[in-house]
Design a protein around this motif. Sequence first.
Motif, PDB file in Angstrom:
ATOM      1  N   ASP A   4      29.919  17.872  45.545  1.00 58.68           N
ATOM      2  CA  ASP A   4      31.043  16.963  45.787  1.00 58.68           C
ATOM      3  C   ASP A   4      30.837  15.549  45.258  1.00 58.68           C
ATOM      4  O   ASP A   4      31.742  15.006  44.616  1.00 58.68           O
ATOM      5  CB  ASP A   4      31.382  16.925  47.280  1.00 58.68           C
ATOM      6  CG  ASP A   4      32.098  18.182  47.729  1.00 58.68           C
ATOM      7  OD1 ASP A   4      32.646  18.899  46.858  1.00 58.68           O
ATOM      8  OD2 ASP A   4      32.116  18.448  48.937  1.00 58.68           O
ATOM      9  N   PRO A   5      29.674  14.895  45.504  1.00 54.06           N
ATOM     10  CA  PRO A   5      29.535  13.517  44.992  1.00 54.06           C
ATOM     11  C   PRO A   5      29.605  13.440  43.464  1.00 54.06           C
ATOM     12  O   PRO A   5      30.226  12.526  42.914  1.00 54.06           O
ATOM     13  CB  PRO A   5      28.159  13.074  45.492  1.00 54.06           C
ATOM     14  CG  PRO A   5      27.831  13.979  46.623  1.00 54.06           C
ATOM     15  CD  PRO A   5      28.525  15.275  46.326  1.00 54.06           C
ATOM     16  N   GLU A   6      29.010  14.403  42.775  1.00 50.32           N
ATOM     17  CA  GLU A   6      29.046  14.393  41.324  1.00 50.32           C
ATOM     18  C   GLU A   6      30.438  14.743  40.800  1.00 50.32           C
ATOM     19  O   GLU A   6      30.885  14.207  39.791  1.00 50.32           O
ATOM     20  CB  GLU A   6      27.996  15.356  40.751  1.00 50.32           C
ATOM     21  CG  GLU A   6      26.592  14.812  40.789  1.00 50.32           C
ATOM     22  CD  GLU A   6      25.975  14.785  42.177  1.00 50.32           C
ATOM     23  OE1 GLU A   6      26.467  15.476  43.091  1.00 50.32           O
ATOM     24  OE2 GLU A   6      24.981  14.063  42.355  1.00 50.32           O
ATOM     25  N   ARG A   7      31.130  15.630  41.484  1.00 51.47           N
ATOM     26  CA  ARG A   7      32.500  15.966  41.081  1.00 51.47           C
ATOM     27  C   ARG A   7      33.410  14.749  41.222  1.00 51.47           C
ATOM     28  O   ARG A   7      34.235  14.457  40.363  1.00 51.47           O
ATOM     29  CB  ARG A   7      33.027  17.123  41.915  1.00 51.47           C
ATOM     30  CG  ARG A   7      34.369  17.626  41.446  1.00 51.47           C
ATOM     31  CD  ARG A   7      34.757  18.866  42.163  1.00 51.47           C
ATOM     32  NE  ARG A   7      34.186  18.852  43.495  1.00 51.47           N
ATOM     33  CZ  ARG A   7      34.838  19.177  44.604  1.00 51.47           C
ATOM     34  NH1 ARG A   7      36.060  19.576  44.534  1.00 51.47           N
ATOM     35  NH2 ARG A   7      34.263  19.131  45.772  1.00 51.47           N
ATOM     36  N   LEU A  10      32.624  12.363  38.401  1.00 51.04           N
ATOM     37  CA  LEU A  10      33.202  12.851  37.156  1.00 51.04           C
ATOM     38  C   LEU A  10      34.708  12.631  37.119  1.00 51.04           C
ATOM     39  O   LEU A  10      35.260  12.226  36.102  1.00 51.04           O
ATOM     40  CB  LEU A  10      32.871  14.335  36.953  1.00 51.04           C
ATOM     41  CG  LEU A  10      33.370  14.966  35.666  1.00 51.04           C
ATOM     42  CD1 LEU A  10      32.743  14.288  34.452  1.00 51.04           C
ATOM     43  CD2 LEU A  10      33.077  16.454  35.652  1.00 51.04           C
ATOM     44  N   ARG A  11      35.386  12.883  38.217  1.00 53.41           N
ATOM     45  CA  ARG A  11      36.840  12.672  38.274  1.00 53.41           C
ATOM     46  C   ARG A  11      37.173  11.208  38.038  1.00 53.41           C
ATOM     47  O   ARG A  11      38.147  10.878  37.361  1.00 53.41           O
ATOM     48  CB  ARG A  11      37.415  13.110  39.624  1.00 53.41           C
ATOM     49  CG  ARG A  11      37.357  14.566  39.926  1.00 53.41           C
ATOM     50  CD  ARG A  11      38.013  15.532  38.998  1.00 53.41           C
ATOM     51  NE  ARG A  11      39.208  15.103  38.307  1.00 53.41           N
ATOM     52  CZ  ARG A  11      39.649  15.647  37.172  1.00 53.41           C
ATOM     53  NH1 ARG A  11      38.985  16.626  36.607  1.00 53.41           N
ATOM     54  NH2 ARG A  11      40.730  15.236  36.592  1.00 53.41           N
ATOM     55  N   ILE A  12      36.376  10.297  38.590  1.00 53.58           N
ATOM     56  CA  ILE A  12      36.613   8.864  38.372  1.00 53.58           C
ATOM     57  C   ILE A  12      36.421   8.532  36.901  1.00 53.58           C
ATOM     58  O   ILE A  12      37.224   7.809  36.303  1.00 53.58           O
ATOM     59  CB  ILE A  12      35.692   8.023  39.270  1.00 53.58           C
ATOM     60  CG1 ILE A  12      36.137   8.147  40.730  1.00 53.58           C
ATOM     61  CG2 ILE A  12      35.689   6.561  38.841  1.00 53.58           C
ATOM     62  CD1 ILE A  12      35.172   7.557  41.724  1.00 53.58           C
ATOM     63  N   LEU A  13      35.358   9.054  36.296  1.00 51.26           N
ATOM     64  CA  LEU A  13      35.094   8.769  34.893  1.00 51.26           C
ATOM     65  C   LEU A  13      36.194   9.336  33.992  1.00 51.26           C
ATOM     66  O   LEU A  13      36.546   8.735  32.979  1.00 51.26           O
ATOM     67  CB  LEU A  13      33.740   9.351  34.484  1.00 51.26           C
ATOM     68  CG  LEU A  13      32.514   8.709  35.120  1.00 51.26           C
ATOM     69  CD1 LEU A  13      31.254   9.469  34.730  1.00 51.26           C
ATOM     70  CD2 LEU A  13      32.394   7.241  34.756  1.00 51.26           C
TER      71      LEU A  13
END
Length: 89
Positions: A4-7, A10-13
């Motif tokens: 979840d934190p990496e997803r 990634l969504r923010i980026l």
Amino acid sequence: MLPDPERKLLRILINYPSPVHKSRMPDFRRLEMMTGRRRPDLLIGLHYLEDHGFIVWPDKSVTDGIQIIKTEELEKSSPKRNIDYWTKY
């Protein structure tokens, strides 16, 4: 599937660059504010995304050079459609 934190990172980026933000990546201060994570945790998340082939990050001191290679949608399979309900009942 991404954790979840990496997803979220990634969504923010993926979603951040726009004409409003002058088509650039958010800096570390902005990422800290948007994710609620501190810089060491962000670095771990960015390295995770790079190691798993989601981003390319040539200059590790700034976020401007981050390039997105793939999104997590590529990992998801298409949803199964159950049309039996509509055709047999």
